[in-house]
Write an enzyme that holds these catalytic residues in place. Structure first.
Site, PDB file in Angstrom:
ATOM      1  N   SER A 145      -4.782  12.357  -7.101  1.00  0.00           N
ATOM      2  CA  SER A 145      -4.948  11.963  -5.697  1.00  0.00           C
ATOM      3  C   SER A 145      -4.936  13.203  -4.816  1.00  0.00           C
ATOM      4  O   SER A 145      -4.307  14.214  -5.157  1.00  0.00           O
ATOM      5  CB  SER A 145      -3.785  11.050  -5.285  1.00  0.00           C
ATOM      6  N   TYR A 203       5.490  10.218  -5.010  1.00  0.00           N
ATOM      7  CA  TYR A 203       4.118   9.891  -5.435  1.00  0.00           C
ATOM      8  C   TYR A 203       3.271  11.169  -5.423  1.00  0.00           C
ATOM      9  O   TYR A 203       2.555  11.469  -6.377  1.00  0.00           O
ATOM     10  CB  TYR A 203       3.527   8.830  -4.502  1.00  0.00           C
TER      11      TYR A 203
END
Ligand SMILES: NC(=O)c1ccc[n+]([C@@H]2O[C@H](COP(=O)([O-])OP(=O)(O)OC[C@H]3O[C@@H](n4cnc5c(N)ncnc54)[C@H](OP(=O)(O)O)[C@@H]3O)[C@@H](O)[C@H]2O)c1
Length: 267
Positions: free
Chosen positions: A138, A148
C-alpha cells in the site's frame, strides 16, 4: 495451462486479479475464509471462462489455515505459476487504545502469511525457472502512521529485497502499492471515507491492469495512478518528521467526519 493462486479472492482487488487471470486462461486456486462465497465465485468462473478452479477456505491469520495454503503452494505435482498475496484488512482502533490481539491478527495476515506463502512458493518457481509473485502492499507503507502502515512498509521492503535475490532466476516479484481503492476494505473496517476527495480514488480493475504493466516492464514496485505516483515520488524524498505530520493531518481530517471514535490509518 498455467495456475495462479490468489488470497483474498472473493472481494476487491483480489477479485479483480482473479477475473483478469481467468480471462488470460489461468487455472485458479482461490483462497479466503468465506466458503460459500468462494464456491459461488468458482462456479461462475468455470462457466464464464472455462478454466479449472479450486477453492481453499482458510483463515490466514491462523497457523492451520496458513499451513494449508503453504502445502498447496509447495506441491510440486500441481505447480503454481503465479502467487498473489492480497488478503488483508485494517484494524479499527489506534495502537494505544486498541486490542493487541486484533493487531496481531492483522500482522499475521499482512506480514506472516505473505512471508510464509512466498517462502512456500518461491523455491519451486526457482527450480522451474519460472514464476511470479505479486505482494499487495500500500502507499500507506510510505507514511509512518500506525501498525497497518508499518506492516505494508515491511511488505514493500521484503519484496524489493527478494527481487534482488531472485534476479536472473526467471522468477519475478512485484510490490503493488495502491492508494485508496473502491473495495469492501473501508466498509469492513467501519471507516467513513467521505473526507477523501474523488481524485484520490482508484478502481480495482485499473490497479490490476497497472500491476500487469509493471510486471511486463520488469518493475519491482507498482504504484497505480498518476496522482499516487506523484505523491509517492514526493514522499520518498521527505524527512520522516514531515511525513509523520502529514500522516497525522490525514488522520485528523478523517476524524472530523462523523464515524466511530477510532479508525485505522489506511489505505
Ligand atoms: N482498498 C484500498 O484502499 C487498499 C489500498 C491499499 C492496499 N490495499 C490492500 O489490498 C489488499 C486487498 O484489500 P481490498 O481493498 O481488496 O479489501 P476487501 O475488498 O475487503 O477484500 C479483502 C479480501 O481478503 C480476504 N481476507 C480478509 N481477511 C482474511 C483472512 N484472515 N484470511 C483469508 N482471507 C482474508 C477477504 O475474504 P474473507 O472475508 O472471505 O476471508 C477478501 O476476499 C489488502 O492487502 C489491503 O491491505 C487496499
Amino acid at each position: 495451462m498455467s495456475t495462479a493462486l490468489v488470497t483474498g479472492a472473493t472481494a476487491g482487488i483480489g477479485n479483480a486479479f482473479v477475473r483478469r487471470l481467468a480471462r488470460d486462461r489461468y487455472d485458479l486456486v482461490l483462497v479466503s475464509r468465506d466458503a460459500s462465497r468462494l464456491e459461488e465465485l468458482a462456479a461462475e468462473l468455470r462457466v464464464a471462462y472455462g478454466v479449472q478452479v479450486e477453492v481453499i477456505s482458510a483463515d490466514l491469520s491462523a497457523d492451520e489455515g496458513c499451513a494449508t495454503v503453504e502445502a498447496r503452494l509447495a506441491d510440486g505435482g500441481r505447480p503454481v505459476d503465479v502467487l498473489v498475496n492480497n488478503a488483508g484488512f485494517g484494524v479499527k482502533r489506534r495502537f494505544v487504545t486498541g486490542d493487541v490481539d486484533d493487531e496481531e491478527r492483522m500482522l499475521r495476515v499482512l506480514v506472516r502469511a505473505v512471508l510464509r506463502l512466498t517462502s512456500a512458493a518461491v523455491p519451486g518457481m526457482v527450480e522451474r525457472r519460472h514464476g511470479t509473485v505479486v505482494n499487495v502492499s500500500s502507499v500507506a507503507g510510505f507514511v509512518p502512521q500506525g501498525t497497518y502502515s508499518a506492516a505494508k512498509a515491511w511488505v514493500t521492503s521484503f519484496t524489493q529485497g527478494l527481487a534482488g535475490e531472485l534476479d536472473g532466476t526467471g522468477v519475478r516479484v512485484v510490490a503493488l502499492c495502491p492508494g485508496f481503492t473502491h473495495t469492501e476494505f473501508h466498509e469492513r473496517a467501519h471507516l467513513d471515507m467521505r473526507s477523501i476527495p474523488d481524485w484520490l480514488w482508484l478502481e480495482a480493475d485499473e490497479v490490476v491492469e497497472d500491476t500487469f504493466t509493471a510486471l511486463h516492464r520488469g518493475q519491482v514496485m507498482c504504484v497505480p495512478g498518476l496522482q499516487y505516483k506523484a505523491l509517492v515520488g514526493v514522499a520518498r524524498h521527505l524527512p520522516i518528521a514531515v511525513l509523520s505530520v502529514a500522516g497525522r493531518r490525514v488522520r485528523a481530517s478523517r476524524n472530523r467526519s462523523p464515524k466511530p471514535a477510532s479508525a485505522p490509518d489506511t489505505p
